[in-house]
Design a protein around this motif. Structure first.
Motif, short mmCIF file in Angstrom:
data_model
loop_
_atom_site.label_atom_id
_atom_site.label_comp_id
_atom_site.label_asym_id
_atom_site.label_seq_id
_atom_site.Cartn_x
_atom_site.Cartn_y
_atom_site.Cartn_z
N ALA A 119 86.55 69.20 31.39
CA ALA A 119 86.36 67.76 31.59
C ALA A 119 87.11 67.25 32.81
O ALA A 119 87.28 66.04 32.99
CB ALA A 119 86.83 66.99 30.35
N CYS A 120 87.56 68.16 33.70
CA CYS A 120 88.38 67.74 34.84
C CYS A 120 87.67 66.73 35.74
O CYS A 120 88.31 65.88 36.36
CB CYS A 120 88.84 68.95 35.64
SG CYS A 120 87.50 69.99 36.30
N GLY A 121 86.36 66.80 35.82
CA GLY A 121 85.63 65.87 36.67
C GLY A 121 85.72 64.43 36.23
O GLY A 121 85.46 63.51 37.03
N SER A 122 86.11 64.19 34.99
CA SER A 122 86.18 62.81 34.48
C SER A 122 87.40 62.06 35.00
O SER A 122 87.46 60.83 34.89
CB SER A 122 86.21 62.82 32.95
OG SER A 122 87.41 63.44 32.46
N VAL A 123 88.38 62.77 35.56
CA VAL A 123 89.60 62.10 36.02
C VAL A 123 89.30 61.17 37.19
O VAL A 123 89.62 59.98 37.17
CB VAL A 123 90.68 63.14 36.42
CG1 VAL A 123 91.90 62.42 36.99
CG2 VAL A 123 91.08 63.98 35.21
N HIS A 124 88.68 61.68 38.22
CA HIS A 124 88.32 60.84 39.37
C HIS A 124 86.98 60.15 39.18
O HIS A 124 86.71 59.14 39.82
CB HIS A 124 88.28 61.69 40.64
CG HIS A 124 89.63 62.02 41.18
ND1 HIS A 124 90.03 61.68 42.44
CD2 HIS A 124 90.69 62.64 40.62
CE1 HIS A 124 91.28 62.09 42.65
NE2 HIS A 124 91.69 62.69 41.56
N ALA A 125 86.15 60.72 38.30
CA ALA A 125 84.83 60.14 38.00
C ALA A 125 84.04 59.87 39.28
O ALA A 125 83.49 58.79 39.49
CB ALA A 125 84.98 58.87 37.17
#
Length: 475
Positions: free
Chosen positions: A321-327
């Motif tokens: 789910a790392c991509g959700s941090v910067h979105a």
């Protein structure tokens, strides 16, 4: 037409270039490759030349959609034989000056990924994006030094330095974690190089990117990691100055397992933007902690003291789910970007950024972000790749999105913003955040650039690889 003469093109009157390449030569190339070959009159040409940034504007005379390393060799040999410049594109995120009359080699179809769990490495094809790597690596409990956006190409990101807001402060720049590189050089030879077999070319590619050849595969290190504690806190516009002034306090003396950045976001009032972000200005605090939940919460306590965010996604997340941090946005759009690298972020610099952010509420600058580097990002490993950004403590980056008039206004604002940071700037920009008009002189230090130019003369003396990159001219 002599096949070794330079290739020219003219307009058909519809804005589409008409290739003057010999039809039999193009047919012979198409018969030789496993992928596809497009001329400007072919169906599929337009879609193959469009990248993620819709302000691209390239009009190549020929497009080769490579499906294998052999296709890349064929395309390079064709370009050299016909006196053509060659440019490479995978996802097309970065803006480069629009060019006509060259051979565009796309690598989107080369998305192979193989995980070697015993060696902690991944072999990654030229067309792979980070989501192609993160999932399979996580299946065996490993993670790459990846970027914030899952759909960015691995090769371009990594060989441009590669700042990871997840593992960067612990493990350094992604480019320093390259084990080997498979590349087709201007002589059409497919080589696999590493620090022992060809240290000069290996060094040049790790920073010089497509200036020295077309990379067909990377072998990169992986690290044991299955989750992180972090996410984002979106504060309303009334808190943005407080958020910016709190940021240096949070990152000061932060452990290498903690990464944080702040982005001021002017969200347009369009249906594609979900509530509660639509039409609002927000201060987005981006957090990744590789330590315990308690350690990360202690680190971000000053942000918590500001108040309650509009949205708060901080928590324990699986690494996939790392991509959700910067979105980061998932769909193509037209944009321009500017950036600068800072040696420090003193109170005066923060005050200027806060003033700019306050005055820019609802303005044409879509995102203005401040990233903290430090940790392993500022440590120089042995045989370090030419990454000037390792000398910086912070990076400031901005992007403006929309139709031409909005982008023009936003770009002027970004120019003023970057100029306001000049007292603390190191005089370089990061390759991956370089703007359309930046040059190699803006990216590399003098000694590194001199060595790169000498090596360019050796590996690409005719400067075949001069499109879709910040060109390094042969010495």
């Amino acid at each position: 037409m002599n096949e070794r003469q330079p290739v020219y093109e003219h307009s058909t009157g519809t804005g589409v270039p008409e290739s003057l390449l010999p039809a039999d030569a193009v047919d012979a190339l198409a018969a030789r490759v496993d992928g596809s070959v497009f001329t400007p009159s072919d169906e599929g040409y337009a879609s193959e030349t469009v990248g993620f940034n819709l302000r691209g504007g390239h009009r190549p005379a020929l497009v080769v959609a490579a499906a294998s390393a052999g296709d890349v060799q064929a395309a390079v040999s064709f370009a050299v034989a016909h006196g053509m410049a060659l440019g490479v594109m995978t996802t097309g995120h970065q803006p480069f000056p629009a060019r006509d009359n060259f051979l565009l080699l796309t690598t989107r179809a080369m998305r192979t990924v193989a995980i070697d769990a015993e060696r902690y490495v991944a072999k990654v094809g030229a067309g792979a994006v980070w989501s192609d790597v993160v999932g399979p690596a996580q299946a065996v409990g490993l993670a790459p030094v990846n970027g914030s956006a899952p759909d960015v190409g691995v090769v371009g990101f990594t060989l441009g330095g590669g700042h990871s807001p997840f593992l960067g402060r612990r493990h350094g720049w992604a480019v320093d974690r390259v084990v080997s590189i498979e590349v087709v050089t201007a002589d059409g030879v497919l080589r696999r190089v590493d620090a022992d077999s060809d240290p000069d070319l290996f060094w040049a590619l790790r920073g010089g990117r497509s200036n020295f050849g077309v990379v067909t595969e990377l072998e990169i290190e992986l690290f044991p990691l299955s989750s992180f504690y972090g996410g984002g806190i979106y504060f309303g516009a009334e808190h943005l100055e407080k958020v910016l002034r709190t940021f240096p306090e949070v990152v000061r003396d932060a452990p290498d397992d903690f990464t944080c950045s702040v982005a001021v976001m002017n969200m347009p009032p369009v249906p594609e933007i979900p509530e509660p972000f639509r039409g609002r200005t927000l201060a987005h605090v981006r957090v990744v902690g590789l330590g315990t939940d308690e350690e990360t919460e202690k680190q971000i306590a000053p942000f918590r003291a500001i108040g309650t965010g509009v949205v708060d996604t901080i928590g324990r997340h699986p690494y996939v789910a790392c991509g959700s941090v910067h979105a980061d946005p998932e769909h193509p759009f037209p944009y321009e970007e500017r950036s600068t690298l800072l040696s420090e972020l003193p109170a005066r610099a923060v005050d200027r950024l806060a003033d700019i952010a306050r005055q820019g509420v609802g303005g044409p600058v879509t995102i203005l972000e401040v990233r903290h580097f430090g940790g392993a990002l500022n440590r120089r490993p042995e045989n370090a790749a030419p990454v000037a950004a390792r000398e910086a403590a912070f990076g400031v980056w901005g992007v403006t999105v929309g139709p031409p008039e909005a982008v023009a206004a936003g770009y002027a604002e970004l120019d003023r913003t970057m100029e306001s940071m000049s007292p603390w700037a190191i005089g370089r920009v990061s390759t991956n955040f370089a703007a359309r008009e930046n040059s190699a002189e803006d990216i590399f230090g003098e000694r590194d650039l001199e060595r790169l130019r000498i090596l360019k003369r050796h590996y690409d003396p005719a400067n075949v690889f001069r499109v879709n990159n910040h060109n390094i001219v042969p010495r």
